[in-house]
Design an enzyme around this catalytic site. Structure first.
Site: not given
Length: 513
Positions: A116, A232, A273, A332, A367
């Site tokens: 990811e 997100h 992100r 998110h 994050r």
């Protein structure tokens, strides 16, 4: 509320993964879990498509995992916290497996690890392709149901914390079916999740409006870095509320973000992100649309890899094997939260926080993907151990209050107006003029009703907007168009100790080192 409430035992507010695992680790010490719905309802945990990050491959290590976490955190992550949590990650996955969580495995039985965004290694363990949260929560619920030491009070809301004359936790005001009552306790754990429901576009349950932040703030706890809201970049943009998530793992398999003409939006689709969210947001703000194109890399195998995403697409009339999938950024995850130490203790004696509501120092300003379920699983064990260690040093139970405090959970008739204001002013891109407008409007509401009687959602919105206004720099998920450069890394803290005037007064910077 019907039957007498259990008294004089730890109370865990929240029925997501962090709260349930705290209860499991506390066993056989009796405890109470409060959840606003039934178990598995109203939680972000059950919606989590991404997996749990852990250095489980021989070519990986907890140190590399920590370094990736620190890089994503953009200067606000605490190195010792990152190292400590990533070191505990493999054992956390093993514990969840022991509870019965069925993680995806390769034909040889080894865990299948995904890649990811911003991870340098394949280290994300998934369950059901893109249903990890659902599976680990199922296992945690089964464990809770099997433990007689855990009392679960479903459809019960925590309204206020009661503190004694020394500022220590002395109880919780709760309500079921609107009827208030009190649980006497000197140990409370907040595991209430985040505040994504304050925004018009969110992947969180719409009821997630920072209730734990309000409980902590009203009790005098310090809050930290509340402006750090992660958006997100790929929520399914088909008009649903909350918005279904299109897992980052789809891009990990090679899907590409494209504009309406089919041109690639970014050179690196697996950038952090905040980078991806800004690019998608800018394209949408100028009138365009953004799509996730997985047709070439996944084709007919899309549903097998990502059944949850595929089902959401089909329900909206989209076939991801033939159609690009429309996406947009959505609130998110809250990286900031209630300030806690390495044991999960807040600045209020007798109050702990765990999971998304807590600011542990792991996530910093951005994050790292799949570190949230990890943090919940690891820190739940540490909080439970600290709680259990208090058993022999408990304080006498104080007498009750002369009256129950007033409360309001949501603004009367104004939730949608509040969400629109937050999205327009405290969204992906921010500026001083818009933030000042938000703070002025929210502060006027609080001043009119009084902080004690202000609904939780408005109070938390004011806290977030104030934090965003105070941080005059751009860092991670917090982008100020009027302060595009980063300043020296520093944390921003708030309390309600001095009332509304104290909240809105200038706050000194604290070094992040």
């Amino acid at each position: 509320m019907g039957a007498a409430l259990p008294q004089d035992r730890p109370v865990i507010v929240g029925g997501g993964l962090a709260g349930l695992l705290t209860a499991v680790h506390l066993a056989p010490l009796p405890c109470v879990v409060l959840t606003t719905g039934g178990l598995a309802e109203h939680t972000s945990s059950v919606l989590a498509q991404g997996g749990i990050a852990a250095a489980l491959d021989p070519g990986d290590s907890p140190l590399l995992h920590a370094l990736d976490t620190l890089h994503a955190g953009a200067g606000l992550s605490d190195p010792s916290t990152a190292e400590r949590i990533t070191a505990a990650a493999p054992a956390a996955v093993e514990h969840l497996t022991a509870l019965g969580a069925r993680f995806d495995r390769r034909p040889d039985g080894v865990l299948a690890l995904g890649l990811e965004a911003a991870h340098s290694r394949h280290r994300v363990a998934h369950a059901g392709g893109d249903a990890t949260g659902h599976e680990v929560l199922r296992a945690a619920i089964a464990a809770v149901r099997a433990m007689p030491s855990i009392t679960v009070l479903e459809r019960t809301r925590a309204l206020r914390l009661i503190t004694d004359d020394d500022g220590r936790v002395a109880g919780v005001v709760v309500a079921a079916d609107g009827v208030p009552d009190v649980i006497r306790t000197d140990r409370v754990v907040l595991a209430t999740g985040g505040a994504g429901g304050l925004f018009r576009h969110t992947t969180n349950p719409t009821g997630s409006r920072g209730q734990g932040l309000s409980l902590a703030a009203r009790a005098g706890a310090e809050l930290r870095d509340l402006e750090m809201v992660q958006f997100h970049p790929t929520a399914l943009d088909v008009g649903l509320d909350p918005m279904p998530l299109v897992s980052e793992a789809v891009r990990g398999e090679g899907a590409r973000l494209v504009d309406a003409a089919g041109d690639r939006l970014l050179g690196d689709d697996l950038a952090p992100r905040d980078v991806v969210s800004r690019a998608v947001f800018v394209e949408i703000r100028r009138g365009g649309r953004v799509f996730l194109d997985a047709r070439e890399v996944l084709g007919a195998g899309f549903a097998a890899h990502f059944p949850t995403v595929a089902a959401a697409c089909r329900a909206a009339g989209i076939d991801p094997t033939r159609d690009p999938v429309p996406v947009r950024p959505a609130a998110h995850y809250l990286m900031g939260g209630v300030s806690v130490d390495g044991r999960g203790r807040t600045t209020v004696p007798g109050l702990w926080a765990v999971g998304e509501v807590a600011s542990t120092g792991l996530h910093g300003a951005n994050r790292l993907a799949s570190n949230s379920l990890l943090e919940a699983a690891v820190c739940a064990r540490w909080v439970a151990a600290d709680l259990a260690g208090q058993e022999g040093r408990r304080r006498p139970r104080p007498g009750g209050p002369s009256h129950l405090p007033r409360w309001a959970a949501v603004p009367a008739g104004g939730a949608e107006e509040l969400r629109t204001l937050m999205s327009e002013t405290v969204g992906v891109l921010r500026d001083g003029a818009a933030l000042t407008r938000a703070v002025d409007r929210l502060a006027a509401t609080v001043a009119r009703t009084g902080p004690d009687a202000t609904d939780d959602a408005t109070l938390v919105a004011l806290l977030l907007a104030t934090s965003a206004l105070r941080r005059e720099e751009s860092r991670g998920a917090h982008t100020r168009t009027d302060f595009p450069e980063a300043a020296e890394p520093h944390h921003l803290t708030l309390t309600l100790e001095d009332g509304l005037g104290g909240l809105l007064a200038p706050a000194p910077r604290r070094s992040a080192s």
